[in-house]
Write an enzyme that holds these catalytic residues in place. Structure first.
Site, PDB file in Angstrom:
ATOM      1  N   ASP A  77       0.989  -1.436   0.247  1.00 40.24           N
ATOM      2  CA  ASP A  77      -0.193   0.325   0.330  1.00 40.24           C
ATOM      3  C   ASP A  77       1.206   1.205  -0.450  1.00 40.24           C
ATOM      4  O   ASP A  77       0.701   2.504   0.139  1.00 40.24           O
ATOM      5  CB  ASP A  77      -0.634   0.138   1.022  1.00 40.24           C
ATOM      6  CG  ASP A  77      -2.090  -1.043   1.648  1.00 40.24           C
ATOM      7  OD1 ASP A  77      -2.092  -1.910   0.185  1.00 40.24           O
ATOM      8  OD2 ASP A  77      -2.186  -1.172   1.993  1.00 40.24           O
ATOM      9  N   ILE A 118      -1.794  -9.550  -7.955  1.00 39.28           N
ATOM     10  CA  ILE A 118      -1.404  -8.258  -7.938  1.00 39.28           C
ATOM     11  C   ILE A 118      -0.409  -8.781  -7.207  1.00 39.28           C
ATOM     12  O   ILE A 118       0.972  -8.616  -6.926  1.00 39.28           O
ATOM     13  CB  ILE A 118      -1.315  -7.226  -7.744  1.00 39.28           C
ATOM     14  CG1 ILE A 118      -2.698  -6.531  -8.996  1.00 39.28           C
ATOM     15  CG2 ILE A 118      -0.665  -6.061  -7.524  1.00 39.28           C
ATOM     16  CD1 ILE A 118      -3.335  -4.755  -9.023  1.00 39.28           C
TER      17      ILE A 118
END
Length: 538
Positions: A304, A457
């Site tokens: 993130d 991903i």
């Protein structure tokens, strides 16, 4: 045995030992400034939303003519790196076994026969610093301004430069190093594991192990250590995932430190995000409490990109690149259908870095929803109303949403995962369902397609950019004359230099060491004003 999430006290922070990151109260002037320091017991794997690590401007007495000096003293105290000499003041250093000519692992004849490279000028001086903030804001009204005082006065903030030191505090033949990967998968994990092992061997360490499946590997008797060497890790960077496996949660901190003692581990490299780093800091503090000479080094891993003070974390570039594949698929689906709408949900619990960067890079997104900005689905200014406008004017639309966005629109639960993180509602599915319902209610046909590429991903192999970043992060580039540069492992250097309870990251393109508590006080978020103005400018 209690889990981590019930035993950790986050730095806020009142240190229990000198070895721990400390806030000095010895200067009475610091008390006048009233810097907020509230001790908080929270789950180490929970979402960290403490106060900002910098003192709040309203808590500073700017009428004191020496406030800048006092602020700098406090900053230096907070960013002081814990060191083995805090607990063992008589610990004697030795000349580093790492140098320019030492590019191959030491042989069995190495113990006690330390080679040296005293003519090499690639070592970092302990007084070297990296500037944390590089922009001088002349006014609080400047875009993205971060001011300490109302007048936006410039105050230098320096952090410790990372890299190899000339003096080390561990004899390589006495080191047992362990590597553990915690949390979720992230592109680049194997790259970093590989580089840590290679650099440990260059120092002369021959006893290197991997702890399987995160912190769980310290307590689960069915899980055994994985022996690591250059031969074992040579090609692991060619695959995604983690050679060691990952998991969330784990045993209590006392049980982990007991395990470190039993196994004879005196260097621990912990790869993970905010929660994992909080755990590493707790392990460091417990080792200090027990007066154990153990170096605990955090390796920032979060897809993130939400760790404070760092330019970026490894895996982020790969995530953005792979996210564009999903966005492109949604775009093709939407534009190939009559009144097509493509919705893509991407990672980002507390920050929208991946969603925003992927949206900007693709040029195919009409609406990007991120956790930092609240939004409404319904109403004249809601997302659904804008989707109707896009269908009427363009005939199709593509929406990108970060997983942590719009949580206020969903039914809240008190459920948490094994790490203590609040389980988020599925905003992607919710928007998909509400979109279908909205267009059905207004009598307009809409063909809605939803894509969630999250785990595709996470499991990817690192791309070229992240591969280089992981190697240079795993190996901090150090200039020396007259040749180009030498890539060396900043994590391993930090451990051999005697530091503990620290993490490593890029700060204004330079590699720096940070005390763990300073990077985990809360997740890093996007600078909204600057981001919006950049998008509008495009």
């Amino acid at each position: 045995m209690g889990s981590f999430s019930h035993v950790i006290t986050l730095h806020g922070l009142i240190p229990s030992t000198r070895c721990s990151y400390g806030y000095s109260h010895s200067n009475p002037r610091l008390q006048t400034l009233k810097f907020t320091r509230v001790a908080n017991k929270v789950g180490i794997f929970a979402q960290l939303k403490s106060q900002n690590s910098t003192p709040k401007s309203q808590d500073i007495d700017f009428s004191d003519p020496d406030w800048k000096t006092i602020y700098k003293e406090d900053f230096e105290a907070r960013f002081r790196l814990p060191h083995v000499t805090d607990i063992f003041p008589d610990a004697a250093p030795m000349h580093s076994t790492f140098g320019l000519k030492m590019r191959t692992p030491r042989t069995r004849d190495f113990p006690g026969n330390y080679p040296s490279c005293k003519e090499w000028h690639g070592y970092i001086n302990d007084n070297d610093r990296v500037l944390l903030k590089t922009i001088y804001y002349s006014s609080p009204t400047s875009a993205g301004a971060e001011c300490i005082d109302p007048g936006c006065n410039w105050v230098e903030q320096w952090v410790h430069r990372a890299g190899p030191r000339e003096k080390i505090y561990f004899k390589p033949e006495e080191v047992k190093a362990a590597i553990v990967t915690c949390g979720g998968l992230c592109p680049g994990l194997n790259d970093v594991i590989r580089q840590i092992v290679i650099t440990l061997e260059i120092y002369g360490v021959t006893n290197i192990v991997g702890i399987p499946f995160g912190y769980r590997g310290f307590s689960d008797e069915e899980l055994t250590e994985v022996l690591l060497s250059r031969k074992v890790v040579q090609n692991i960077h060619l695959s995604g995932g983690s050679l060691l496996g990952v998991s969330r949660g784990g045993p209590g901190v006392n049980e982990i430190v007991d395990s470190l003692e039993e196994r004879g581990i005196n260097m621990l490299f912990v790869l993970g995000g905010n929660g994992t780093h909080a755990g590493a800091n707790a392990i460091h503090n417990e080792c200090c409490k027990r007066r154990l000479k153990v170096s605990v080094i955090g390796v920032p891993k979060t897809i993130d990109n939400d760790i404070l003070l760092m330019d970026k974390t490894f895996g982020f570039d790969t995530a953005v690149e792979e996210a564009q594949r999903a966005i492109n698929s949604a775009y093709i689906e939407a534009h190939s259908a009559y009144h097509g709408i493509g919705i893509v949900k991407l990672m980002g619990r507390s920050s929208g870095f991946i969603a925003m960067h992927a949206a900007l890079a693709s040029g195919q997104i009409d609406i990007c929803l991120i956790p930092e900005i609240a939004f409404n689905l319904h109403g004249p200014h809601g997302v659904l109303s804008h989707l109707k406008y896009l269908i009427e004017t363009k005939g199709s639309a593509v929406v990108c949403v970060a997983e942590g966005a719009g949580q206020d629109l969903l039914q809240k639960t008190n459920a948490t995962d094994a790490s203590g993180n609040t389980i988020l509602g599925d905003i992607g599915v919710y928007i998909q369902q509400e979109t279908k319902k909205y267009f059905k209610d207004i009598g307009v046909h809409a063909d809605v397609k939803y894509i969630d590429p999250t785990y595709m991903i996470r499991a990817c192999r690192a791309n070229a950019s992240d591969g280089i970043f992981c190697t240079v992060l795993g190996q901090n580039a150090v200039s020396h004359s007259p040749s180009l540069s030498l890539a060396v492992d900043a994590y391993v250097h930090g451990a051999f230099a005697g530091f503990s309870g620290i993490t490593v990251g890029t700060c204004n393109t330079h590699y720096a060491y940070f005390p763990i508590p300073e990077v985990i006080s809360h997740p890093r978020g996007l600078e909204i004003q600057a981001s919006i103005e950049y998008i509008i400018g495009r």
